[in-house]
Design a protein around this motif. Structure first.
Motif, PDB file in Angstrom:
ATOM      1  N   ALA A 144       1.019   3.990  -2.963  1.00 26.14           N
ATOM      2  CA  ALA A 144       0.750   5.405  -2.691  1.00 26.14           C
ATOM      3  C   ALA A 144       1.910   6.282  -3.158  1.00 26.14           C
TER       4      ALA A 144
ATOM      5  N   GLN B 227       0.826  -1.209   0.000  1.00 23.37           N
ATOM      6  CA  GLN B 227       0.000   0.000   0.000  1.00 23.37           C
ATOM      7  C   GLN B 227       0.865   1.266   0.000  1.00 23.37           C
ATOM      8  N   LYS B 228       1.946   1.282   0.809  1.00 18.59           N
ATOM      9  CA  LYS B 228       2.850   2.426   0.838  1.00 18.59           C
ATOM     10  C   LYS B 228       3.540   2.618  -0.512  1.00 18.59           C
TER      11      LYS B 228
END
Length: 339
Positions: free
Chosen positions: A322, A318-319
């Protein structure tokens, strides 16, 4: 508390040999072998039976390794020649070994009806013989005297056992590393990755599977023989849930250390077994838990070992996603990509 953790480390190092056997089947061969629950007791029963009958502990341990190898080969034969499902092959052999182990332990009595427990309290084992040799050298007294002069509490009297199990486990680990890099070891690894491909190179995958299972269960039986001599008894229930303990050790170790190389992976398995036993010992020190919760504790440890790495990886993804999205938006606006 220190004594309990010390004993957990000792047991963890011995169980690491069993975990290496589980690693060979589940990770290398991709074979869900449940024979482990039976072959662990086979090793313990064989070693204990021969020690009680007067054989040298080293000879008894070697016989346990051979017995475990035969049990693993039988599982392989059921799968390859009998065309039985891998999971079912292990279950059938595990069930058969229950009766066989009772028979083996029954050989210590006047009849062969079978018995479920062999005490070794008054028998010489690998550990008692080594500790006697260690004590004759005066190393314990010298070490504790040195620690006392430094204001440190003396180490447990069985620390010599820790020394010998470390040596044994390190040797086994290095042998496994070497074997997996040999021609036969590479063929076994290839069989686990893609059986159809390795068969196209005229390799006999049936023999490789049988050999892999034999070696795996030989290691498991070796661990069982050492545990019986360490605990001073062999019992028919020693192997219950052993496959879960082995899997927990493999999963915990891989989650912490990764699997980039063979050396690193086998080291992860060994350390994973030690960490598992330490966590287990700490959990049993909690007031509202008792020995009846052992299996529950094991299940929770395995669940956490499986779930936590997935959560960590998901957060990393997810990081990363993003960050890539932010870079694309910044690029569209005419700025420089983020470092």
């Amino acid at each position: 508390m220190f004594t309990a953790l010390f004993g957990s480390v000792e047991q963890g190092i011995i169980y690491a040999i069993m975990a290496l056997g589980v690693y060979l089947t589940f990770r290398v061969l991709d074979f869900p072998d449940l024979t482990v629950d039976g072959s662990f007791v086979t090793g313990a029963a064989t070693a204990a039976m021969m020690i009680v009958l007067g054989y040298h502990p080293i000879l008894a341990t070697l016989a346990a390794i051979v017995a475990g190898f035969i049990a693993g080969c039988m599982t392989g034969l059921l799968h390859t020649k009998g065309k039985i499902n891998p999971l079912l092959s292990g279950i059938l052999m595990m069930i058969a070994l229950w009766s066989i182990n009772l028979r083996i332990m029954g050989l210590t009595a006047e009849n062969t009806i079978g018995r479920s427990n062999i005490p070794l309290l008054n028998e010489g084992t690998i550990f008692t013989k080594f500790y006697a040799f260690w004590g004759n050298l005066g190393i314990d007294n010298a070490l504790n005297g040195m620690l006392a002069s430094m204001g440190i509490a003396p180490v447990p009297q069985t620390w010599g056992v820790l020394f010998v199990v470390i040596i044994i486990t390190v040797i086994i680990k290095l042998i496994v590393d070497w074997f997996l890099k040999t021609e036969v070891g590479l063929a076994i690894r290839a069989t686990g990755d893609n059986k159809r491909m390795i068969r196209s190179f005229s390799a006999n995958t049936d023999r490789l599977i049988i050999l892999g299972l034999g070696i795996s269960n030989a290691l498991v039986a070796f661990s069982g023989a050492l545990i019986a001599q360490y605990a001073k008894y062999a019992d028919i229930g020693l192997g219950i849930g052993m496959i879960v303990i082995g899997l927990a050790s493999v999963i915990i170790g891989e989650a912490i250390f990764g699997t980039k190389t063979i050396f690193r992976t086998t080291l992860a398995v060994v350390v994973g077994a030690i960490i598992y036993r330490i966590i287990y010992a700490i959990a049993l020190r909690i007031d509202w838990l008792d020995t009846g919760d052992m299996k529950l504790i094991t299940a929770i440890i395995v669940i956490l070992a499986l779930v936590i790495p997935q959560i960590v990886n998901k957060r990393k993804q997810q990081k990363s996603k993003a960050k890539r999205l932010a870079e694309r938006q910044l690029t569209k606006q005419g700025g420089q990509p983020l470092a």
